[in-house]
Design a protein around this motif. Structure first.
Motif, short mmCIF file in Angstrom:
data_model
loop_
_atom_site.label_atom_id
_atom_site.label_comp_id
_atom_site.label_asym_id
_atom_site.label_seq_id
_atom_site.Cartn_x
_atom_site.Cartn_y
_atom_site.Cartn_z
N ALA A 131 34.37 39.68 32.26
CA ALA A 131 34.60 39.16 33.95
C ALA A 131 34.25 40.25 35.07
O ALA A 131 34.31 41.37 34.32
CB ALA A 131 35.45 38.23 33.98
N LEU A 132 33.78 40.17 35.68
CA LEU A 132 33.52 40.27 36.81
C LEU A 132 34.04 39.86 38.34
O LEU A 132 33.87 38.99 38.06
CB LEU A 132 32.23 41.08 37.36
CG LEU A 132 31.66 42.20 36.64
CD1 LEU A 132 31.96 42.15 35.99
CD2 LEU A 132 30.30 42.63 37.42
N THR A 133 35.17 40.25 38.80
CA THR A 133 36.14 39.66 40.57
C THR A 133 35.64 41.24 41.60
O THR A 133 35.25 42.22 40.95
CB THR A 133 37.37 39.69 39.63
OG1 THR A 133 37.92 40.42 39.28
CG2 THR A 133 37.43 38.28 38.95
N ARG A 134 35.44 40.08 42.36
CA ARG A 134 35.46 40.50 43.75
C ARG A 134 36.77 40.46 44.69
O ARG A 134 37.09 40.09 44.83
CB ARG A 134 34.44 40.15 44.70
CG ARG A 134 33.30 40.22 44.51
CD ARG A 134 32.52 41.58 43.75
NE ARG A 134 31.33 41.10 45.43
CZ ARG A 134 32.22 42.31 46.46
NH1 ARG A 134 33.05 43.20 46.33
NH2 ARG A 134 31.42 42.36 47.52
N ARG A 136 38.42 43.86 46.71
CA ARG A 136 38.03 44.39 48.01
C ARG A 136 36.40 45.38 46.98
O ARG A 136 35.28 45.72 48.05
CB ARG A 136 38.88 45.95 48.01
CG ARG A 136 40.17 44.91 48.64
CD ARG A 136 41.24 46.04 49.03
NE ARG A 136 40.49 47.09 49.80
CZ ARG A 136 41.61 48.35 50.58
NH1 ARG A 136 42.70 48.50 49.80
NH2 ARG A 136 41.28 49.03 51.70
N GLY A 137 36.40 45.94 46.08
CA GLY A 137 35.71 46.25 45.46
C GLY A 137 35.16 45.25 44.30
O GLY A 137 34.61 44.64 44.29
N VAL A 138 34.57 45.96 43.56
CA VAL A 138 35.05 45.18 42.07
C VAL A 138 35.39 45.30 41.05
O VAL A 138 35.44 46.71 40.61
CB VAL A 138 33.23 45.35 41.01
CG1 VAL A 138 32.78 44.99 40.05
CG2 VAL A 138 32.37 45.42 42.65
N ARG A 139 35.86 44.22 40.58
CA ARG A 139 37.14 44.91 39.19
C ARG A 139 36.11 44.55 37.79
O ARG A 139 36.14 43.40 37.64
CB ARG A 139 37.90 43.97 39.19
CG ARG A 139 39.42 44.30 37.97
CD ARG A 139 40.88 44.12 38.95
NE ARG A 139 41.16 44.56 39.08
CZ ARG A 139 42.61 44.74 40.10
NH1 ARG A 139 43.61 44.04 39.56
NH2 ARG A 139 42.81 46.09 40.52
N VAL A 140 36.19 44.87 37.38
CA VAL A 140 35.54 44.69 35.63
C VAL A 140 36.50 44.29 34.48
O VAL A 140 36.98 46.04 34.43
CB VAL A 140 34.01 46.13 35.09
CG1 VAL A 140 34.04 45.98 34.05
CG2 VAL A 140 33.77 46.03 36.36
N HIS A 141 36.88 43.40 34.05
CA HIS A 141 37.77 43.21 32.98
C HIS A 141 37.29 43.26 31.91
O HIS A 141 35.74 42.29 31.37
CB HIS A 141 37.86 41.53 33.11
CG HIS A 141 38.23 41.24 34.04
ND1 HIS A 141 40.27 41.25 35.04
CD2 HIS A 141 37.65 41.27 36.13
CE1 HIS A 141 40.26 41.24 36.82
NE2 HIS A 141 38.99 40.91 36.84
N LEU A 142 37.62 43.55 31.04
CA LEU A 142 37.41 43.86 29.40
C LEU A 142 37.89 43.15 28.68
O LEU A 142 39.17 42.87 28.78
CB LEU A 142 37.87 45.51 28.72
CG LEU A 142 36.96 46.25 29.48
CD1 LEU A 142 37.64 47.99 29.32
CD2 LEU A 142 35.27 46.69 30.00
N SER A 143 37.55 42.62 27.79
CA SER A 143 38.30 41.69 26.40
C SER A 143 39.41 42.35 26.27
O SER A 143 39.08 44.14 25.63
CB SER A 143 37.05 41.18 25.08
OG SER A 143 35.91 40.69 25.49
N GLY A 144 40.33 42.14 25.77
CA GLY A 144 41.86 42.43 25.35
C GLY A 144 42.91 42.85 26.27
O GLY A 144 43.64 43.78 26.28
N LEU A 382 29.94 34.92 35.31
CA LEU A 382 29.45 35.30 36.57
C LEU A 382 28.72 34.04 37.55
O LEU A 382 29.69 33.87 39.09
CB LEU A 382 28.55 36.14 37.06
CG LEU A 382 29.31 37.63 35.66
CD1 LEU A 382 28.35 38.24 35.90
CD2 LEU A 382 30.73 38.49 36.72
N VAL A 383 28.40 33.08 36.93
CA VAL A 383 27.27 32.17 37.26
C VAL A 383 28.03 31.24 38.02
O VAL A 383 28.00 30.15 38.98
CB VAL A 383 26.06 31.23 36.35
CG1 VAL A 383 25.83 30.29 36.86
CG2 VAL A 383 25.08 32.47 35.97
N ALA A 384 28.84 31.16 36.73
CA ALA A 384 29.88 29.60 37.08
C ALA A 384 31.00 30.23 38.68
O ALA A 384 31.57 28.96 38.48
CB ALA A 384 30.76 29.48 35.53
N ASP A 385 31.56 31.48 38.13
CA ASP A 385 31.74 31.95 39.07
C ASP A 385 31.26 32.00 40.32
O ASP A 385 32.26 32.53 41.65
CB ASP A 385 32.85 33.30 39.36
CG ASP A 385 33.80 32.99 38.27
OD1 ASP A 385 34.31 32.30 37.69
OD2 ASP A 385 34.27 33.84 37.27
#
Length: 462
Positions: A131-134, A136-144, A382-385
């Motif tokens: 997943a990616l979340t916004r 302030r910048g961008v937070r990239v989430h990894l499986s695990g 990302l589309v759902a969010d």
């Protein structure tokens, strides 16, 4: 948690293949020109950083589909690949077709050469982005559970998984290869059993070259709706022929008529005409209405692809020899289903109103890139969010002309960008190195601007 390892601003590149690598290289060069510190985090699911799907092959007979003088990774230095090859001791000319594994090594060297420790560095991360979340910048989430915080992110996801899932009764069968580009996917096909390949495009060519060399008795059966094979390059390469496309409203019929006339006027040589159209392809695509784009995909796309994306003469000769000796059979039709059979799998193929059965040991899915990006879990999330939206054909992500993704409302994101195959719906011709490197070069200053304008955050060492 991965966080950050330095106080430098960070750009996360999701996808470690050619698109992600060229984005990282041009970004690092732009940062160096501005004397700006920067960390690029390059994330690849399989740890094939700079290689990706296309250039991770270990088969030396898998060749580039374009000659060396067209495959430089640097937009402003068209001779860079050739100089690298000569400096590396390779006996190569500008019209030679290098092995793809050699080109993968070139991309790795290119990436390493763009680093300038400690000011500009690449952190190579192996993992799956969930997943990616916004924030302030961008937070990239990894499986695990890991995460990477960055000022900006680039979605350089390349071609997605195969577009068709064959109707196979036992998808867990050891003879079924769902993705031939997964590391070592073809390693087991060495027993001489017949191989059935779903698809007749570039991936099928690679599969046929590999498995028939692995065992002298292997026979390949390949099926597709049109049974069209990629056309061969010839030597010498004919020069591109400028083709005039009329102004005004443009339809697929208009396009086909103009191409046929150009081929006729060129003495029947279609190669020069196709190559002359290439610089116009993206502009012509955008002139088509959505309805005409869908019509092109349904009626003409496969014919364009086999003429546009050609194979080297030596590869074409190998395929011709396999067909002549009965080791490659190209079938026009469709696969009905596959069930357990005496040799492993019994494949039913429908053609001309009849169904024939083939007993094979292996079934390889080589149907090409996926037709709907929302089948990908990351992109679907990302589309759902609402962070991104598919292009109108659902072939890739919707983006502005500079590569900023558009959110659910159609507004460009100033922190998330994309390039390469992810822009196929809006540009169509966007999967080859010349188009990708041009996008990477254009994206670099925009990424730097995004980083510079981002609020600074404290470095994390977690």
């Amino acid at each position: 948690m991965l966080g950050r390892v330095s106080g430098s601003p960070t750009v996360a590149v999701v996808g470690g293949g050619a698109s992600g690598t060229l984005a990282a290289v041009h970004l690092l060069r732009e940062a160096r020109a501005r004397a700006m510190p920067l960390e690029v985090v390059l994330i690849d699911q399989y740890g094939r950083h700079a290689l990706g799907q296309a250039y991770s092959t270990t088969d030396p007979h898998h060749l580039l589909n374009a000659c060396a003088n067209k495959m430089s990774g640097l937009e402003d230095d068209p001779g860079h690949l050739l100089r690298w090859a000569l400096d590396d001791g390779l006996d190569v000319s500008d019209s030679d077709y290098l092995p793809r594994r050699t080109y993968g090594r070139y991309l790795r060297d290119l990436l390493a050469g763009a680093e300038e420790w400690p000011a500009r560095v690449v952190r190579r991360v192996t993992g799956t982005v969930s997943a990616l979340t916004r924030e302030r910048g961008v937070r990239v989430h990894l499986s695990g559970g890991g995460r990477i915080d960055a000022e900006a992110a680039v979605l350089a996801l390349g071609n997605r998984s195969q577009s068709a899932r064959p109707p196979i009764v036992d998808a867990e069968s050891p003879g079924y290869v769902a993705d031939p580009w997964v590391p070592d996917a073809l390693a087991g096909i060495r027993d001489g059993a017949p191989v059935f390949v779903l698809g007749t495009g570039l991936t099928m060519v690679d599969v046929a070259v590999t498995v028939t060399r692995a065992h002298p008795e292997t026979v390949v059966h390949a099926v597709s709706r049109h049974a069209l094979l990629p056309r061969p390059h010839i030597r010498p390469v004919p020069p591109p022929v400028p083709t005039t496309i009329p102004d005004g409203p443009l339809g697929v019929g208009d396009l086909l008529r103009a191409v046929r006339l150009a081929v006729r006027d060129n003495g029947g040589d279609w190669r020069g005409v196709v190559d002359g159209l290439r610089p116009q392809a993206q502009r012509l695509w955008t002139r088509l209405t959505p309805e005409e784009q869908r019509r092109f995909l349904g009626l003409a796309a496969r014919y364009w692809e086999v003429h546009r994306h050609r194979i080297p003469p030596v590869t074409a000769a190998r395929i011709a020899d396999l067909r002549a000796t009965g080791r490659l059979h190209v079938l026009r039709g469709r696969m009905v289903r596959a069930v357990s059979g005496p040799r492993g799998l019994r494949v039913q193929v429908g053609a001309d109103g009849a169904v024939r059965e083939l007993d094979v040991g292996w079934l390889v899915n080589a149907t090409g890139p996926g037709a709907d990006i929302t089948r990908d879990p990351l992109l679907a999330g990302l589309v759902a969010d609402g962070l991104v939206r598919p292009d109108r054909l659902r072939l890739g992500l919707d983006a502005d002309p500079g590569g900023a993704v558009l959110d659910a409302s159609g507004d460009p994101d100033d922190r998330i960008f994309t390039l390469g195959p992810m822009r196929r719906g809006s540009l169509y011709e966007t999967t080859a190195i010349p188009e990708i490197r041009a996008q990477a070069a254009a994206l670099a200053p925009r990424l730097v601007a995004a980083v510079v304008s981002a609020p600074r955050r404290a470095a994390s060492t977690g």
